[in-house]
Write an enzyme that holds these catalytic residues in place. Structure first.
Site, PDB file in Angstrom:
ATOM      1  NE  ARG A  77      24.724 -17.544  -2.499  1.00 58.06           N
ATOM      2  CZ  ARG A  77      24.518 -16.875  -3.653  1.00 58.06           C
ATOM      3  NH1 ARG A  77      24.103 -15.619  -3.644  1.00 58.06           N
ATOM      4  NH2 ARG A  77      24.737 -17.476  -4.816  1.00 58.06           N
ATOM      5  CD  GLN A 101      23.855 -12.506 -11.461  1.00 56.87           C
ATOM      6  OE1 GLN A 101      23.208 -12.252 -12.459  1.00 56.87           O
ATOM      7  NE2 GLN A 101      23.281 -12.954 -10.363  1.00 56.87           N
ATOM      8  NE  ARG A 106      29.684 -12.142  -7.637  1.00 54.99           N
ATOM      9  CZ  ARG A 106      28.510 -12.747  -7.569  1.00 54.99           C
ATOM     10  NH1 ARG A 106      27.828 -12.751  -6.454  1.00 54.99           N
ATOM     11  NH2 ARG A 106      27.993 -13.324  -8.633  1.00 54.99           N
ATOM     12  CG  HIS A 188      25.032  -8.636  -3.080  1.00 54.18           C
ATOM     13  ND1 HIS A 188      24.270  -9.316  -2.151  1.00 54.18           N
ATOM     14  CD2 HIS A 188      24.536  -8.964  -4.290  1.00 54.18           C
ATOM     15  CE1 HIS A 188      23.370 -10.030  -2.791  1.00 54.18           C
ATOM     16  NE2 HIS A 188      23.502  -9.836  -4.079  1.00 54.18           N
ATOM     17  CG  ASP A 233      16.053  -9.553  -7.376  1.00 54.99           C
ATOM     18  OD1 ASP A 233      16.692  -8.532  -7.055  1.00 54.99           O
ATOM     19  OD2 ASP A 233      16.503 -10.428  -8.141  1.00 54.99           O
ATOM     20  CD  GLU A 293      21.737  -6.727  -3.055  1.00 52.51           C
ATOM     21  OE1 GLU A 293      22.071  -6.440  -4.211  1.00 52.51           O
ATOM     22  OE2 GLU A 293      21.076  -7.744  -2.782  1.00 52.51           O
TER      23      GLU A 293
HETATM   24  O1  LIG Z   1      23.686 -15.429  -6.860  1.00 54.97           O
HETATM   25  P1  LIG Z   1      24.352 -14.095  -7.008  1.00 54.97           P
HETATM   26  O2  LIG Z   1      25.093 -13.942  -8.314  1.00 54.97           O
HETATM   27  O3  LIG Z   1      25.239 -13.791  -5.830  1.00 54.97           O
HETATM   28  O4  LIG Z   1      23.218 -13.003  -7.022  1.00 54.97           O
HETATM   29  C1  LIG Z   1      22.309 -12.921  -5.980  1.00 54.97           C
HETATM   30  C2  LIG Z   1      21.260 -11.833  -6.235  1.00 54.97           C
HETATM   31  O5  LIG Z   1      21.891 -10.571  -6.175  1.00 54.97           O
HETATM   32  C3  LIG Z   1      20.974  -9.481  -6.202  1.00 54.97           C
HETATM   33  O6  LIG Z   1      21.685  -8.294  -6.086  1.00 54.97           O
HETATM   34  C4  LIG Z   1      20.229  -9.487  -7.516  1.00 54.97           C
HETATM   35  O7  LIG Z   1      19.291  -8.428  -7.551  1.00 54.97           O
HETATM   36  C5  LIG Z   1      19.537 -10.830  -7.682  1.00 54.97           C
HETATM   37  O8  LIG Z   1      18.862 -10.858  -8.926  1.00 54.97           O
HETATM   38  C6  LIG Z   1      20.529 -11.972  -7.559  1.00 54.97           C
HETATM   39  O9  LIG Z   1      19.842 -13.195  -7.624  1.00 54.97           O
END
Ligand SMILES: O=P(O)(O)OC[C@H]1O[C@@H](O)[C@H](O)[C@@H](O)[C@@H]1O
Length: 319
Positions: A77, A101, A106, A188, A233, A293
């Site tokens: 994070r 997701q 990553r 990201h 977002d 990003e």
């Molecule tokens: O919690 P994650 O999987 O790292 O994603 C964080 C965010 O990443 C962003 O790129 C997305 O647009 C968001 O919708 C998402 O919440």
């Protein structure tokens, strides 16, 4: 093992001439590089995640959660997680449908392929040094689950180049197989800011965006700047300007220049969502970060067997 030979060099690199004074250390979990100017970068092998990029002033340019998990059990994070081969929750009825997701890049350990140094690269005007660190990931390094969920023969080379004028991160994707595949990619990047209340971004006007907070439909704005005043977002598509700038107190703080990528996501979870994330700390951390990003996430990039694609960013810090 990723074959580095296919990778076109993002900047010119040379190993001849006087020995550059770049300090590089690599251990089992990360690679750190420091330039004579004092600029430094730290890259975790897990996810090839850049977790720190400091200017020569000592200023940290990336935001990293105090509760970021760095032991390889969860995507980081903060810093610069790499999104590949799908952005967001995968769509149904697509080859990526079974992936988590943001895909697997990553949350997989990458291989450190080595460094090259340069005294005349794009990021080192005036004879100062720059250093390029290469990281590789290919199908054989994936977990059995990821390989099953996305059974394509691919290789990635991620080049992180640190210069006194900025940080360049480029992702090179190659189809090593015979069957074509489709992918999305995105860097990201969590940028550190002093106070989100006085932050705005420029360079995103005149194009449409998907607002994932409002209704996930297309919107447009003619305003030259975007202030972050609540959960944000947005997926900006087919941008015309190459540069998105982050301004703090109306002064340029960071310039993010896209390279061969057309889309940019701007994300800040704001108070409630930040609090709900177990690895987001401190709770008020959303005030000190903004994600800008760069990526290719509108539709899909398609690679036939033997083809390559490269895209990334050059980020310049003003402090
Ligand atoms: O919690 P994650 O999987 O790292 O994603 C964080 C965010 O990443 C962003 O790129 C997305 O647009 C968001 O919708 C998402 O919440």
């Amino acid at each position: 093992m990723v074959d580095r030979a296919h990778k076109p060099s993002a900047i010119s690199a040379s190993s001849t001439g006087p020995q550059p004074q770049v300090d590089i250390s690599a251990d089992d979990s990360k690679v750190t590089a420091r330039l004579p100017t004092g600029d430094s970068v730290e890259v975790l092998l897990y996810g090839a995640t850049v977790i720190s990029w400091k200017s020569n002033s000592g200023q940290e340019n990336l935001w990293l959660s105090q509760k970021a998990v760095l032991d390889g059990s969860k995507a980081v994070r903060g810093g610069i997680p790499i999104v590949f081969p799908v952005f967001g929750p995968p769509p149904q009825n697509h080859a990526t449908s079974s992936l988590p997701q943001h895909g697997f890049a990553r949350s997989t350990r990458w291989e450190y392929l080595g460094k090259s140094t340069s005294e005349s690269g794009a990021l080192s005007r005036g004879g100062d040094d720059s250093v390029k660190l290469d990281f590789g990931l290919s199908q054989s390094q994936l977990s059995p689950e990821s390989r099953k969920a996305w059974p394509y023969d691919f290789s990635l080379v991620y080049s992180v180049t640190l210069g006194k004028d900025g940080l360049q991160t480029m992702l090179n994707v190659r189809n090593e197989g015979k069957e074509s595949f489709e992918f999305q990619m995105l860097l990201h990047t969590y940028f550190a800011v002093k106070n989100i209340s006085n932050v705005s971004t420029s360079g995103l006007a005149g194009t449409s965006y998907i607002d994932k907070v409002l209704d996930a439909t297309e919107h447009s704005s003619s305003s030259p700047t975007l202030s972050i005043t609540g959960e944000t977002d947005r997926v900006y598509k087919s941008l015309k300007q190459d540069t998105t700038s982050i301004l703090q107190d109306d002064k340029p703080r960071l310039d993010v220049v896209r390279d061969n990528l057309t889309d940019t996501v701007v994300w800040n979870p704001w108070k409630e969502k930040a609090k709900a994330m177990g690895d987001f700390a401190p709770d008020e951390g959303y005030m000190n970060m903004v994600c800008v990003e760069v990526g290719s996430v509108d539709g899909w990039q398609k690679l036939e067997g033997g083809e390559t694609f490269e895209g990334g960013q050059l980020v310049k810090s003003h402090i």
